[in-house]
Scaffold this active site. Sequence first.
Site, PDB file in Angstrom:
ATOM      1  CB  SER A   1      43.861  43.820  41.809  1.00 56.82           C
ATOM      2  OG  SER A   1      45.199  43.465  41.573  1.00 56.82           O
ATOM      3  CD  GLU A   2      46.610  37.294  41.494  1.00 55.64           C
ATOM      4  OE1 GLU A   2      46.048  36.591  40.652  1.00 55.64           O
ATOM      5  OE2 GLU A   2      47.833  37.226  41.725  1.00 55.64           O
ATOM      6  CG  ASN A   3      46.404  42.550  45.338  1.00 55.34           C
ATOM      7  OD1 ASN A   3      45.847  42.643  44.251  1.00 55.34           O
ATOM      8  ND2 ASN A   3      47.044  43.552  45.876  1.00 55.34           N
ATOM      9  N   GLY A   4      42.738  41.341  46.289  1.00 54.96           N
ATOM     10  CA  GLY A   4      41.616  41.822  47.085  1.00 54.96           C
ATOM     11  C   GLY A   4      41.159  43.234  46.807  1.00 54.96           C
TER      12      GLY A   4
ATOM     13  CB  SER B   1      40.335  38.327  46.443  1.00 53.14           C
ATOM     14  OG  SER B   1      40.734  38.890  45.214  1.00 53.14           O
TER      15      SER B   1
END
Lengths: 215, 218
Positions: free
Chosen positions: A49-52, A91
């Site tokens: 998930s792009e938020n890490g 990320s």
Amino acid sequence: MTFRPLDRAGIAARIARDIPEGWFVNLGIGIPTGVSDHVPNDREVIFHSENGVIGAGPAPAPDKINPFLVNAGTQHITLRTGGSFVHHADSFAIARGGHLDLCVLGAFEVAENGDIANWARSLDEPVKQVGGAMDLAIGAKRLWVAMEHITKGHGGSRIRRVCSYPLTAKGVVRRVYTDLAVLEITPRGFGVLDMIPGMTREELQERSEAELHWT
Amino acid sequence: MIDKFVPDVAAALADIADGAVILLPGFGNGMPETLVKGLIAQGARDLTLVVNSGGRDTGPTADILASGQCRKLICSFVRADSVAGRLFAAGKLELEIVPQGTLAERLRAAGAGVQAFYTPTGADTLLAEGRETRVINGRNCLLEYPLPGDVALVDAWEADRWGNLTHRESARNFNPVMAMAAALTVVQTRHVVALGDIPPANVHTPGVFVHRVVHVPA
């Protein structure tokens, strides 16, 4: 009409069938978010998930919500055993650096050369939803798109010769999963890999602005 | 003795000047909401706000935009139906859209002393219009510059008096890169711990990137 288009969960389930064990996969907001619900537990696929978040898992039970753990759509999720967290620059090193086997994004339009448009319908309106899409589109080893074949508003086809909306990236889409078919970007343009039961070639072509090819 | 704790939010934010570039982390969580309220109360004007999302109708980002303190918003994502979308439509807010990964990397570059970088992200899009592009290793790339802040407002789970921080799960998000990218980094922390209590290998943001810490219990 004797065919029944897939609903959004149906498109997600169809995509999930094609994701093999071992892949590292980013799912965009919208239809793609649902893909992980359809990957069976015994098939190890790691979701980014792009938020890490590395190893994003399904939604928690209501009494097990962790307010510090969300996905790219800011929905509460869980972490798979083996998962980890990184900060935003790392990320997106994952996203941009070619570490993802697959990214699945939603889109407004895909063109027969693999162009994707998914962040704005025009420059005049205040909607400018780039988010992580431009980084993911150019960075993943392969990009698949999940979207409805026809727009809800004016009934135009999202399967285009040329995108009419501002591009997110050029020539990056490999496959498109719609409610009617699975298409592949080939040197000739859109190749049809699969159609829903009961649909004819003519019916699918009528709903596609670009020319379709069958092998 | 090094002690970065300050007594309250007002003391932590008192000298933020008009025209400052404010870095604001957060992605569904990990946003320093008390510091944002403090900045609204402090009243600095003509600010440039750097934040991933332009927010919605309510919440810290919407609140500071609605306060009229911000001249410009730099972000990756704006909804039409939001305070940011309406201010932009009314011509009351400048907007710079930056892809999310480029935003993170421009912040990292600012903290790391990298003076510019080329990235394929956005190179073939309208965001590249009028800007320098270059084909490198066969790929079209866009020249990007660092994005330093005057002030970063950072959220932490634990902090010690050197300013070493931990962040919870995905609440880490932009916090470490924004902490390193600003001339003044102000932290709100849920918990205060003694120096040495955070295992050295588990520090997410080292205190060298932190200048002031305020304890904001839940």
